[in-house]
Write a protein that holds these residues in place. Structure first.
Motif, PDB file in Angstrom:
ATOM      1  N   ASP A  41     -22.020 -63.721  29.758  1.00 31.44           N
ATOM      2  CA  ASP A  41     -21.126 -62.566  29.858  1.00 31.44           C
ATOM      3  C   ASP A  41     -21.415 -61.550  28.759  1.00 31.44           C
ATOM      4  O   ASP A  41     -21.374 -60.338  28.986  1.00 31.44           O
ATOM      5  CB  ASP A  41     -19.665 -63.015  29.774  1.00 31.44           C
ATOM      6  N   ILE A  42     -21.701 -62.043  27.557  1.00 31.16           N
ATOM      7  CA  ILE A  42     -22.021 -61.147  26.445  1.00 31.16           C
ATOM      8  C   ILE A  42     -23.266 -60.326  26.776  1.00 31.16           C
ATOM      9  O   ILE A  42     -23.341 -59.126  26.495  1.00 31.16           O
ATOM     10  CB  ILE A  42     -22.244 -61.951  25.145  1.00 31.16           C
ATOM     11  N   GLN A  43     -24.243 -60.966  27.393  1.00 27.25           N
ATOM     12  CA  GLN A  43     -25.492 -60.294  27.710  1.00 27.25           C
ATOM     13  C   GLN A  43     -25.364 -59.314  28.872  1.00 27.25           C
ATOM     14  O   GLN A  43     -26.071 -58.305  28.932  1.00 27.25           O
ATOM     15  CB  GLN A  43     -26.566 -61.335  28.057  1.00 27.25           C
ATOM     16  N   SER A  44     -24.437 -59.590  29.798  1.00 35.53           N
ATOM     17  CA  SER A  44     -24.427 -58.831  31.044  1.00 35.53           C
ATOM     18  C   SER A  44     -23.322 -57.791  31.152  1.00 35.53           C
ATOM     19  O   SER A  44     -23.414 -56.875  31.963  1.00 35.53           O
ATOM     20  CB  SER A  44     -24.305 -59.793  32.234  1.00 35.53           C
ATOM     21  N   GLU A  45     -22.255 -57.908  30.356  1.00 34.90           N
ATOM     22  CA  GLU A  45     -21.134 -56.996  30.539  1.00 34.90           C
ATOM     23  C   GLU A  45     -20.271 -56.946  29.289  1.00 34.90           C
ATOM     24  O   GLU A  45     -20.462 -57.693  28.347  1.00 34.90           O
ATOM     25  CB  GLU A  45     -20.285 -57.458  31.725  1.00 34.90           C
ATOM     26  N   ASP A  46     -19.316 -56.025  29.301  1.00 35.93           N
ATOM     27  CA  ASP A  46     -18.333 -55.975  28.230  1.00 35.93           C
ATOM     28  C   ASP A  46     -17.410 -57.180  28.378  1.00 35.93           C
ATOM     29  O   ASP A  46     -16.955 -57.490  29.477  1.00 35.93           O
ATOM     30  CB  ASP A  46     -17.497 -54.691  28.324  1.00 35.93           C
ATOM     31  N   ARG A  80     -23.259 -56.006  22.125  1.00 37.40           N
ATOM     32  CA  ARG A  80     -23.065 -55.875  20.680  1.00 37.40           C
ATOM     33  C   ARG A  80     -21.606 -56.135  20.319  1.00 37.40           C
ATOM     34  O   ARG A  80     -20.699 -55.665  21.008  1.00 37.40           O
ATOM     35  CB  ARG A  80     -23.451 -54.473  20.202  1.00 37.40           C
ATOM     36  N   PRO A  81     -21.347 -56.855  19.223  1.00 37.98           N
ATOM     37  CA  PRO A  81     -19.960 -57.044  18.785  1.00 37.98           C
ATOM     38  C   PRO A  81     -19.418 -55.734  18.210  1.00 37.98           C
ATOM     39  O   PRO A  81     -20.037 -55.135  17.335  1.00 37.98           O
ATOM     40  CB  PRO A  81     -20.069 -58.123  17.707  1.00 37.98           C
ATOM     41  N   ILE A 104     -26.379 -64.378  12.405  1.00 37.42           N
ATOM     42  CA  ILE A 104     -26.785 -64.943  13.691  1.00 37.42           C
ATOM     43  C   ILE A 104     -27.809 -64.043  14.373  1.00 37.42           C
ATOM     44  O   ILE A 104     -28.666 -64.506  15.119  1.00 37.42           O
ATOM     45  CB  ILE A 104     -25.547 -65.151  14.587  1.00 37.42           C
ATOM     46  N   GLY A 105     -27.731 -62.737  14.086  1.00 32.57           N
ATOM     47  CA  GLY A 105     -28.723 -61.819  14.636  1.00 32.57           C
ATOM     48  C   GLY A 105     -28.171 -60.727  15.522  1.00 32.57           C
ATOM     49  O   GLY A 105     -28.930 -59.986  16.147  1.00 32.57           O
ATOM     50  N   PHE A 106     -26.839 -60.597  15.576  1.00 32.40           N
ATOM     51  CA  PHE A 106     -26.246 -59.529  16.374  1.00 32.40           C
ATOM     52  C   PHE A 106     -26.387 -58.184  15.660  1.00 32.40           C
ATOM     53  O   PHE A 106     -26.444 -58.122  14.430  1.00 32.40           O
ATOM     54  CB  PHE A 106     -24.759 -59.808  16.627  1.00 32.40           C
ATOM     55  N   ASP A 107     -26.404 -57.126  16.448  1.00 37.08           N
ATOM     56  CA  ASP A 107     -26.381 -55.766  15.916  1.00 37.08           C
ATOM     57  C   ASP A 107     -24.939 -55.451  15.522  1.00 37.08           C
ATOM     58  O   ASP A 107     -24.077 -55.266  16.379  1.00 37.08           O
ATOM     59  CB  ASP A 107     -26.876 -54.786  16.983  1.00 37.08           C
ATOM     60  N   VAL A 108     -24.666 -55.409  14.222  1.00 42.09           N
ATOM     61  CA  VAL A 108     -23.297 -55.210  13.741  1.00 42.09           C
ATOM     62  C   VAL A 108     -23.083 -53.785  13.223  1.00 42.09           C
ATOM     63  O   VAL A 108     -22.111 -53.531  12.507  1.00 42.09           O
ATOM     64  CB  VAL A 108     -22.952 -56.231  12.632  1.00 42.09           C
ATOM     65  N   SER A 109     -23.970 -52.869  13.598  1.00 44.43           N
ATOM     66  CA  SER A 109     -23.874 -51.501  13.084  1.00 44.43           C
ATOM     67  C   SER A 109     -22.597 -50.802  13.534  1.00 44.43           C
ATOM     68  O   SER A 109     -22.122 -49.878  12.871  1.00 44.43           O
ATOM     69  CB  SER A 109     -25.092 -50.681  13.520  1.00 44.43           C
ATOM     70  N   GLY A 110     -22.020 -51.238  14.654  1.00 48.65           N
ATOM     71  CA  GLY A 110     -20.786 -50.615  15.133  1.00 48.65           C
ATOM     72  C   GLY A 110     -19.586 -51.527  15.045  1.00 48.65           C
ATOM     73  O   GLY A 110     -18.568 -51.292  15.706  1.00 48.65           O
ATOM     74  N   LEU A 111     -19.666 -52.569  14.208  1.00 53.13           N
ATOM     75  CA  LEU A 111     -18.599 -53.567  14.152  1.00 53.13           C
ATOM     76  C   LEU A 111     -17.437 -53.103  13.281  1.00 53.13           C
ATOM     77  O   LEU A 111     -17.624 -52.718  12.126  1.00 53.13           O
ATOM     78  CB  LEU A 111     -19.147 -54.887  13.597  1.00 53.13           C
ATOM     79  N   SER A 112     -16.250 -53.124  13.845  1.00 52.60           N
ATOM     80  CA  SER A 112     -15.039 -52.922  13.057  1.00 52.60           C
ATOM     81  C   SER A 112     -14.255 -54.233  13.055  1.00 52.60           C
ATOM     82  O   SER A 112     -14.313 -55.011  14.004  1.00 52.60           O
ATOM     83  CB  SER A 112     -14.185 -51.786  13.621  1.00 52.60           C
ATOM     84  N   ILE A 113     -13.562 -54.450  11.964  1.00 55.66           N
ATOM     85  CA  ILE A 113     -12.862 -55.714  11.749  1.00 55.66           C
ATOM     86  C   ILE A 113     -11.390 -55.411  11.510  1.00 55.66           C
ATOM     87  O   ILE A 113     -11.050 -54.454  10.817  1.00 55.66           O
ATOM     88  CB  ILE A 113     -13.452 -56.466  10.538  1.00 55.66           C
ATOM     89  N   ARG A 114     -10.541 -56.215  12.082  1.00 55.45           N
ATOM     90  CA  ARG A 114      -9.108 -55.966  11.971  1.00 55.45           C
ATOM     91  C   ARG A 114      -8.374 -57.264  11.622  1.00 55.45           C
ATOM     92  O   ARG A 114      -8.657 -58.326  12.166  1.00 55.45           O
ATOM     93  CB  ARG A 114      -8.583 -55.442  13.306  1.00 55.45           C
ATOM     94  N   TYR A 115      -7.457 -57.149  10.682  1.00 60.80           N
ATOM     95  CA  TYR A 115      -6.554 -58.257  10.373  1.00 60.80           C
ATOM     96  C   TYR A 115      -5.167 -57.843  10.848  1.00 60.80           C
ATOM     97  O   TYR A 115      -4.637 -56.819  10.416  1.00 60.80           O
ATOM     98  CB  TYR A 115      -6.519 -58.496   8.859  1.00 60.80           C
ATOM     99  N   ALA A 153     -14.310 -51.743   8.018  1.00 59.97           N
ATOM    100  CA  ALA A 153     -15.634 -51.600   8.621  1.00 59.97           C
ATOM    101  C   ALA A 153     -16.567 -52.584   7.927  1.00 59.97           C
ATOM    102  O   ALA A 153     -16.569 -52.684   6.704  1.00 59.97           O
ATOM    103  CB  ALA A 153     -16.150 -50.173   8.463  1.00 59.97           C
ATOM    104  N   TYR A 154     -17.346 -53.327   8.707  1.00 58.88           N
ATOM    105  CA  TYR A 154     -18.262 -54.287   8.094  1.00 58.88           C
ATOM    106  C   TYR A 154     -19.456 -53.564   7.479  1.00 58.88           C
ATOM    107  O   TYR A 154     -20.048 -52.679   8.094  1.00 58.88           O
ATOM    108  CB  TYR A 154     -18.769 -55.303   9.125  1.00 58.88           C
ATOM    109  N   GLU A 155     -19.792 -53.940   6.267  1.00 62.71           N
ATOM    110  CA  GLU A 155     -20.980 -53.418   5.594  1.00 62.71           C
ATOM    111  C   GLU A 155     -21.691 -54.573   4.904  1.00 62.71           C
ATOM    112  O   GLU A 155     -21.050 -55.480   4.369  1.00 62.71           O
ATOM    113  CB  GLU A 155     -20.602 -52.354   4.552  1.00 62.71           C
ATOM    114  N   ARG A 156     -23.000 -54.529   4.898  1.00 57.15           N
ATOM    115  CA  ARG A 156     -23.750 -55.545   4.160  1.00 57.15           C
ATOM    116  C   ARG A 156     -23.436 -55.413   2.676  1.00 57.15           C
ATOM    117  O   ARG A 156     -23.366 -54.318   2.138  1.00 57.15           O
ATOM    118  CB  ARG A 156     -25.251 -55.390   4.403  1.00 57.15           C
ATOM    119  N   ASP A 157     -23.243 -56.545   2.024  1.00 55.57           N
ATOM    120  CA  ASP A 157     -22.829 -56.559   0.620  1.00 55.57           C
ATOM    121  C   ASP A 157     -23.612 -57.661  -0.087  1.00 55.57           C
ATOM    122  O   ASP A 157     -23.365 -58.851   0.133  1.00 55.57           O
ATOM    123  CB  ASP A 157     -21.320 -56.817   0.532  1.00 55.57           C
ATOM    124  N   THR A 158     -24.559 -57.273  -0.934  1.00 52.32           N
ATOM    125  CA  THR A 158     -25.439 -58.239  -1.599  1.00 52.32           C
ATOM    126  C   THR A 158     -24.660 -59.216  -2.466  1.00 52.32           C
ATOM    127  O   THR A 158     -24.928 -60.429  -2.462  1.00 52.32           O
ATOM    128  CB  THR A 158     -26.480 -57.506  -2.463  1.00 52.32           C
TER     129      THR A 158
END
Length: 261
Positions: free
Chosen positions: A77-82, A112-113, A149-160, A208-213
């Motif tokens: 489902d992830i590969q084929s549709e929203d 993409r997540p 894991i390898g997902f494209d997270v460039s558009g990922l927003s995170i909510r609590y 917003a998720y950002e890479r953080d060393t």
């Protein structure tokens, strides 16, 4: 998927839930106690059991999912549709330990997540309004897990989403309202009235998720602690100890007024 399929009973000692990492962020000793514990109605305080039941009721979807819906089906489902998933399992091997995360909701668009949501009930009103360092780290870890894991997270927003367990019965909150909050992007606004798309006793904390060393180094160090069997540290402030259910059996517990240097 391949990692999940390869996990056996021999790997159980290598598995670290992100909830353990969150606890470790402020007290490694408590994280050790929790990891060694087998939760049941006798070992957990009644308030935690009740809170867990409320939480499960709150996030339960109105529809039913077939028991035959497998991880492979979810991947298709992830590969084929929203698709929006409830409690999707995520795993990644890090320094010979396996990190496991299960966000409350995870929405994919075009493979993409784009929206990751955690939901937590809190017992004090002031906890609704603030994100604490361990909670911020937990949110980042879930995003980082998707990244690793390898997902494209460039558009990922995170909510609590936080709700109060003492001010209202979570089961009475419309499930549709919470699902909307989990799936409808960042346009959902908090309006403190009954017509709000989110219940007035639910607070939304978007990031917003950002890479953080630096956080990445910290995560690897936390995982290495479990791999190498390091000596645990305790909490830095006595207030974290006084409310801990392991207080009486902990040799690192701080007395009232004490601060660990």
């Amino acid at each position: 998927m391949a990692l999940f399929e390869s996990i056996s009973e021999a790997d159980l000692e290598r598995i670290i839930p992100l909830s353990t990492i969150e606890t470790q962020h402020y007290c490694e000793q408590k994280a050790q106690f929790e990891r060694a514990e087998t939760p049941d109605e006798e070992s957990l305080p009644e308030r935690l059991i009740r809170a867990q039941e409320q939480h499960n009721e709150l996030v339960e979807t109105t529809g039913t999912t077939s028991g035959e819906y497998t991880l492979a089906d979810a991947w298709d489902d992830i590969q084929s549709e929203d698709v929006s998933l409830l409690y999707p399992p995520l795993a990644h091997e890090l320094v010979n330990m396996i990190l496991i995360g299960r966000p409350t909701f995870l929405r994919f668009v075009d493979g993409r997540p784009v929206q990751l949501t955690l939901v937590r009930g809190v017992t004090k009103g002031r906890y609704l309004e603030e994100l604490f360092p361990n909670e911020q780290f937990l949110l980042w870890c879930h995003g980082n897990l998707l990244d690793r894991i390898g997902f494209d997270v460039s558009g990922l927003s995170i909510r609590y989403l936080k709700y109060s367990q003492s001010k209202f019965n979570a089961v009475e909150v419309s499930r549709a309202q919470l699902l909307l909050a989990g799936e409808d992007g960042d346009d959902v606004a908090i309006k403190l009235n009954e017509k709000s798309p989110i219940h007035p006793n639910i607070r939304q904390h978007p990031l917003a998720y950002e890479r953080d060393t630096e956080r990445g180094k910290q995560l690897r160090a936390y995982a290495a602690f479990w791999r190498d069997g390091g000596k645990p540290s305790g909490a830095n402030h006595w207030k974290q100890c006084v409310s801990c259910r392991f207080n009486t059996e902990c040799d690192l517990a701080l007395a009232q007024g004490e601060v660990r240097r």
